[in-house]
Design an enzyme around this catalytic site. Structure first.
Site, short mmCIF file in Angstrom:
data_model
loop_
_atom_site.label_atom_id
_atom_site.label_comp_id
_atom_site.label_asym_id
_atom_site.label_seq_id
_atom_site.Cartn_x
_atom_site.Cartn_y
_atom_site.Cartn_z
N HIS A 197 68.93 45.56 8.58
CA HIS A 197 69.21 44.22 9.17
C HIS A 197 70.79 44.17 9.47
O HIS A 197 71.59 44.15 8.74
CB HIS A 197 68.91 43.10 8.67
CG HIS A 197 69.08 41.75 9.44
ND1 HIS A 197 67.95 40.91 9.44
CD2 HIS A 197 70.28 41.31 9.85
CE1 HIS A 197 68.34 39.95 10.44
NE2 HIS A 197 69.81 40.05 10.63
N HIS A 216 73.56 43.70 12.88
CA HIS A 216 74.01 43.28 14.30
C HIS A 216 75.29 44.19 14.89
O HIS A 216 76.53 43.88 14.55
CB HIS A 216 74.45 41.86 14.52
CG HIS A 216 73.35 40.78 14.03
ND1 HIS A 216 72.82 40.33 14.90
CD2 HIS A 216 72.84 40.58 12.84
CE1 HIS A 216 71.74 39.55 14.31
NE2 HIS A 216 71.93 39.53 13.06
N GLN A 218 69.90 35.08 20.44
CA GLN A 218 70.63 34.40 19.55
C GLN A 218 70.73 32.87 20.01
O GLN A 218 70.90 31.91 18.96
CB GLN A 218 72.26 34.89 19.72
CG GLN A 218 73.14 34.38 18.95
CD GLN A 218 73.22 34.70 17.52
OE1 GLN A 218 73.75 35.45 17.05
NE2 GLN A 218 72.62 33.46 16.68
N HIS A 239 64.34 36.25 12.87
CA HIS A 239 65.66 35.25 12.10
C HIS A 239 64.80 34.04 11.63
O HIS A 239 64.69 33.39 12.53
CB HIS A 239 66.77 35.17 12.70
CG HIS A 239 67.70 36.22 12.91
ND1 HIS A 239 67.56 37.44 13.44
CD2 HIS A 239 69.02 36.54 12.25
CE1 HIS A 239 68.56 38.18 13.31
NE2 HIS A 239 69.34 37.88 12.53
N GLU A 292 66.90 30.36 8.55
CA GLU A 292 68.24 30.85 8.00
C GLU A 292 69.08 29.74 7.94
O GLU A 292 69.98 29.30 8.83
CB GLU A 292 69.01 31.99 8.68
CG GLU A 292 70.22 32.61 8.19
CD GLU A 292 70.97 33.57 8.77
OE1 GLU A 292 70.80 33.93 9.92
OE2 GLU A 292 72.09 34.02 8.39
N ASP A 352 73.66 42.66 7.69
CA ASP A 352 73.64 41.67 8.50
C ASP A 352 75.01 41.74 9.40
O ASP A 352 74.84 42.21 10.54
CB ASP A 352 73.74 40.30 7.89
CG ASP A 352 73.21 39.26 8.93
OD1 ASP A 352 72.50 39.58 9.98
OD2 ASP A 352 73.17 38.02 8.65
FE FE2 Z 1 71.19 38.65 11.60
#
Ligand code: FE2
Length: 415
Positions: A55, A57, A150, A208, A211, A307
């Site tokens: 994971h 970005h 997002q 996601h 979170e 991440d």
């Molecule tokens: Fe993430």
């Protein structure tokens, strides 16, 4: 055979020779009589399948401080900063940073990467760039791209269309962010929509999920129920699930039964969530990392990710998966010997299961020759000392070599 690696210590402790030829592992035996054009004696060092970054970005990597630093350190300020930074995204900008990050990872033993690409921006620059990168690097590192909304699938009109366009362009997985949708109902609806899209386009799912520290954020149960009903099971991943750490135990135990039935994968990102979560707490401050130990004890598949590497949410990040595993050992209190080894599995074999790349992964005859040599003799030592990855072999070829640091005491201090 093209290459023979002598005296390799496997993660399970066995000492073997490994022969590589034509890009695949041709033989693994305690002592191979055959010779090869090139031989390397690794003298009992740990030889492992490569690290898997489950994971990350890549589209936001290496942007920390642009256009400003995250002062509060919160997830939500990070999303605000990224909203501004992504106005100036271009294909070249994303590609250059993604490839620089992949090189940073590969030189530390990572050869399989799942990256999210933000698809809530009208030009889909991040997604198009990462799809190009996936193709550019495929001869030395495997990249999967998740279409990640997002700002929420229902956050703005048009976001659903962007998601669908991303899947038509070739994203490997459908992403989501139900806890960030405007209402609980939107969040539930987004999960249902994600499953419909995954089935329609035959893609993986990586959401996601929860979170947030809110103990009422309960989208994991929706994901698990959809996985049971759709039969998608192991093609589904719940990332983060940090709210799981805040649920009351009565609910958590009930949920665990459903999760076992669902057979989905989990990804924890302990470096990020130990810093992002608990920001609204006074004391005691919650750790905010999902119940990694309990999921593992339940026999469920858990893998680990960075991440972020230097982005609006986290200005640190090394690209080294042993840092991630070490943080998991600490935050999740997995300090028993078998628990430390389990955390090593979470950055290797479990990650391969999450990415559904088991066919191309593992130290087995006939598998593609992807493997790493570490300056350690066991997974425990590798994590304890953040051991240097001295050799990275990708598709049968030596891709990168790194010398471990050498320490020399001066005479006056001897004895
Ligand atoms: Fe993430």
């Amino acid at each position: 055979m093209d290459l023979m690696l002598r005296e390799c210590r496997l993660p399970g402790g066995e000492l073997v020779d490994i022969g590589l030829g034509e890009g695949v592992i041709e033989a693994i035996e305690p002592r191979l009589a055959a010779t090869a054009a090139r031989e390397i004696n690794v003298a009992g060092k740990l030889v492992s399948p490569p690290f898997v970054e489950s994971h990350i970005h890549l589209d936001s990597a290496l942007t920390a401080g642009q256009p400003r630093w995250n002062k509060s350190g919160t997830l939500f300020e990070g999303i605000e900063i990224w909203r501004d930074r992504k106005q100036s995204l271009s294909l070249e900008d994303v590609k250059a940073r993604a490839i620089a990050t992949l090189k940073l990872q590969a030189q530390q033993g990572v050869l399989f990467v799942r990256s999210h690409a933000d698809v809530s921006e009208a030009n889909l620059s991040a997604l198009k760039a990462l799809l190009e990168v996936r193709d550019t690097v495929k001869d030395w590192i495997t990249v999967q791209v998740v279409a990640f909304p997002q700002d929420g699938l229902y956050g703005s009109p048009g976001n659903l269309d962007l998601m669908e366009a991303a899947l038509k362009l070739g994203a490997d997985a459908v992403g989501g962010i139900p806890h960030y949708e405007m209402t609980r109902e939107d969040g539930v609806q987004s999960v249902h929509r994600i499953f419909e899209l995954a089935q329609h386009y035959d893609r993986l799912i990586d959401i996601h999920c929860d979170e947030i520290d809110d103990d009422q954020s309960r989208f994991l149960e929706v994901v698990a129920a959809c996985a049971v009903r759709s039969g998608l099971g192991s093609r589904v991943t719940a990332s983060h699930t940090t709210a799981f750490a805040s649920y009351n135990n009565a609910y958590a135990f009930k949920l665990m039964g459903l999760l076992s039935r669902a057979d989905i994968n989990f990804i924890a990102n302990p470096l990020i969530n130990i810093t992002l979560q608990g920001r609204t707490d006074t004391y005691p401050k919650r750790r905010g990392v999902t119940r990694v130990k309990e999921l593992w004890q339940q026999g469920l598949n858990v893998s680990l990710g960075h991440d972020c590497v230097q982005d609006p949410w986290y200005s640190l990040g090394s690209g080294n998966m042993l840092d991630v595993a070490s943080m998991a050992v600490h935050v999740c209190q997995m300090t028993g010997q078998d628990e430390i080894v389990a955390c090593y599995d979470m950055i290797t074999t479990n990650g391969a299961k999450t990415l559904a790349v088991q066919d191309a992964y593992g130290l087995e005859v006939g598998k593609p020759a992807n493997l790493i040599v570490l300056d350690a003799d066991s997974p425990y030592e590798a994590i304890r000392r953040t051991a240097t990855v001295t050799h990275v072999f990708s598709r049968g070829k030596l891709l990168v070599q790194t010398q471990p640091a050498e320490v020399t005491w001066q005479n006056a201090h001897e004895g």
